[in-house]
Design a protein around this motif. Structure first.
Motif, PDB file in Angstrom:
ATOM      1  N   PRO A   1       7.481   7.025 -15.365  1.00  0.00           N
ATOM      2  CA  PRO A   1       7.843   8.358 -15.026  1.00  0.00           C
ATOM      3  C   PRO A   1       8.868   8.426 -14.090  1.00  0.00           C
ATOM      4  O   PRO A   1       9.082   7.441 -13.259  1.00  0.00           O
ATOM      5  N   ALA A   2       9.839   9.433 -13.979  1.00  0.00           N
ATOM      6  CA  ALA A   2      11.036   9.001 -13.343  1.00  0.00           C
ATOM      7  C   ALA A   2      10.986   9.340 -11.868  1.00  0.00           C
ATOM      8  O   ALA A   2      11.713   8.599 -11.005  1.00  0.00           O
ATOM      9  N   ASP A   3      10.020   9.794 -11.206  1.00  0.00           N
ATOM     10  CA  ASP A   3       9.505   9.742  -9.848  1.00  0.00           C
ATOM     11  C   ASP A   3       9.281   8.537  -9.182  1.00  0.00           C
ATOM     12  O   ASP A   3       9.356   8.200  -8.008  1.00  0.00           O
ATOM     13  N   LEU A   4       8.826   7.421  -9.990  1.00  0.00           N
ATOM     14  CA  LEU A   4       8.649   6.044  -9.839  1.00  0.00           C
ATOM     15  C   LEU A   4       9.911   5.220  -9.491  1.00  0.00           C
ATOM     16  O   LEU A   4      10.036   4.240  -9.007  1.00  0.00           O
ATOM     17  N   VAL A   5      11.250   5.719 -10.111  1.00  0.00           N
ATOM     18  CA  VAL A   5      12.324   4.929 -10.077  1.00  0.00           C
ATOM     19  C   VAL A   5      13.495   5.720  -9.393  1.00  0.00           C
ATOM     20  O   VAL A   5      14.610   5.350  -9.088  1.00  0.00           O
ATOM     21  N   THR A   6      13.329   7.040  -8.750  1.00  0.00           N
ATOM     22  CA  THR A   6      13.984   7.933  -8.056  1.00  0.00           C
ATOM     23  C   THR A   6      13.735   8.195  -6.527  1.00  0.00           C
ATOM     24  O   THR A   6      12.401   8.325  -6.608  1.00  0.00           O
ATOM     25  N   ALA A   7      14.323   8.261  -5.620  1.00  0.00           N
ATOM     26  CA  ALA A   7      14.082   8.542  -4.323  1.00  0.00           C
ATOM     27  C   ALA A   7      13.893   9.965  -4.237  1.00  0.00           C
ATOM     28  O   ALA A   7      14.757  10.657  -4.931  1.00  0.00           O
ATOM     29  N   SER A   8      13.317  10.707  -3.351  1.00  0.00           N
ATOM     30  CA  SER A   8      13.469  12.024  -3.080  1.00  0.00           C
ATOM     31  C   SER A   8      14.485  12.638  -2.142  1.00  0.00           C
ATOM     32  O   SER A   8      15.179  11.477  -1.657  1.00  0.00           O
ATOM     33  N   ALA A   9      14.547  13.851  -1.965  1.00  0.00           N
ATOM     34  CA  ALA A   9      15.668  14.266  -0.990  1.00  0.00           C
ATOM     35  C   ALA A   9      15.444  13.854   0.440  1.00  0.00           C
ATOM     36  O   ALA A   9      16.355  13.487   0.957  1.00  0.00           O
ATOM     37  N   SER A  10      14.277  13.655   0.862  1.00  0.00           N
ATOM     38  CA  SER A  10      14.035  13.302   2.345  1.00  0.00           C
ATOM     39  C   SER A  10      13.858  11.750   2.504  1.00  0.00           C
ATOM     40  O   SER A  10      14.074  11.157   3.545  1.00  0.00           O
ATOM     41  N   GLY A  11      13.544  10.876   1.152  1.00  0.00           N
ATOM     42  CA  GLY A  11      13.364   9.557   1.340  1.00  0.00           C
ATOM     43  C   GLY A  11      11.932   9.277   1.830  1.00  0.00           C
ATOM     44  O   GLY A  11      11.555   8.102   1.895  1.00  0.00           O
ATOM     45  N   LEU A  12      11.180  10.198   2.120  1.00  0.00           N
ATOM     46  CA  LEU A  12       9.820  10.035   2.906  1.00  0.00           C
ATOM     47  C   LEU A  12       8.644  10.773   2.109  1.00  0.00           C
ATOM     48  O   LEU A  12       7.855  11.189   2.525  1.00  0.00           O
ATOM     49  N   ASP A  13       9.038  11.369   0.606  1.00  0.00           N
ATOM     50  CA  ASP A  13       7.807  12.131   0.035  1.00  0.00           C
ATOM     51  C   ASP A  13       6.694  11.433   0.043  1.00  0.00           C
ATOM     52  O   ASP A  13       6.617  10.343  -0.711  1.00  0.00           O
ATOM     53  N   PRO A  14       5.592  11.912   0.472  1.00  0.00           N
ATOM     54  CA  PRO A  14       4.386  11.352   0.457  1.00  0.00           C
ATOM     55  C   PRO A  14       3.560  11.620  -0.915  1.00  0.00           C
ATOM     56  O   PRO A  14       2.467  11.140  -1.196  1.00  0.00           O
ATOM     57  N   HIS A  15       4.278  12.284  -2.164  1.00  0.00           N
ATOM     58  CA  HIS A  15       3.386  12.625  -3.007  1.00  0.00           C
ATOM     59  C   HIS A  15       4.177  11.921  -4.340  1.00  0.00           C
ATOM     60  O   HIS A  15       5.253  11.761  -4.355  1.00  0.00           O
TER      61      HIS A  15
END
Length: 195
Positions: free
Chosen positions: A119-133
């Motif tokens: 899944p894409a969210d396992l290889v890309t960082a979030s905007a904050s870099g600290l997404d807890p989800h």
């Protein structure tokens, strides 16, 4: 001229007191009264009562028996809450492509029994870099690794992950998600702490 200066100073002092003292104290008081858990940082404690993190700030987990979060771009080494922010790397960035390739290689090696694409969210960082989800798909993709490390059937881990999916806020806002810290604590409660 002098009377205008006095009026301006009075207006400044009144505005400063109202917006700098009265309003913040009123909002803090209301928040403590109506939403004390959130107003105090949404802190999460383990079974011994020790605070282990916040529901709102992601943290790194690297042991195979735990759910891993998405990568972090906060700070030089990631996971620096004082340096929260995205990498600002665009889709044509070679640095971003190299980082994603590295994440894919790491995840593939660590999760050889995982089904389907990563899944894409396992290889890309979030905007904050600290997404807890994570997305439910990203959490379930990791179930075989977690089950193998804990010595339990993958179906038991999948059931725990599915039971911890948070729905949309107010039923309409956002997407279903899984809080990594809360799931990892649930894994420890149900299957025992990892050494």
């Amino acid at each position: 001229m002098g009377s205008l200066l006095v009026i301006a100073l009075r207006a400044t002092v009144v505005t400063l007191v109202l917006t700098g003292v009265v309003y913040p104290l009123a909002m803090t008081g209301l928040a403590q009264l109506l939403f004390p858990h959130q107003a105090n940082g949404s802190l999460v404690a383990d079974e011994n009562g020790q605070v282990v993190g916040s529901e709102l700030i992601g943290q790194p987990f690297a042991r195979p028996g735990y759910l891993w979060p998405r990568p972090s771009a906060a700070g030089a080494d990631g996971w620096d809450a004082a340096a929260s922010g995205g990498s600002n790397l665009g889709p044509t960035s070679q640095k971003l492509r190299d980082r994603i390739s590295g994440e894919i290689a790491r995840l593939t090696a660590a999760n050889p029994d995982a089904a389907g694409p990563i899944p894409a969210d396992l290889v890309t960082a979030s905007a904050s870099g600290l997404d807890p989800h994570l997305s439910p798909a990203a959490a379930l993709w990791q179930a075989p690794r977690i089950a193998a490390a804990r010595g339990v059937a993958p179906e038991r881990v999948q059931a725990l992950l599915e039971a911890n999916v948070e729905g949309r806020t107010f039923g309409v806002l956002g997407e279903p998600r899984v809080n990594v810290l809360l799931v990892n604590l649930a894994l420890d409660r149900q299957f025992g702490r990892m050494p």
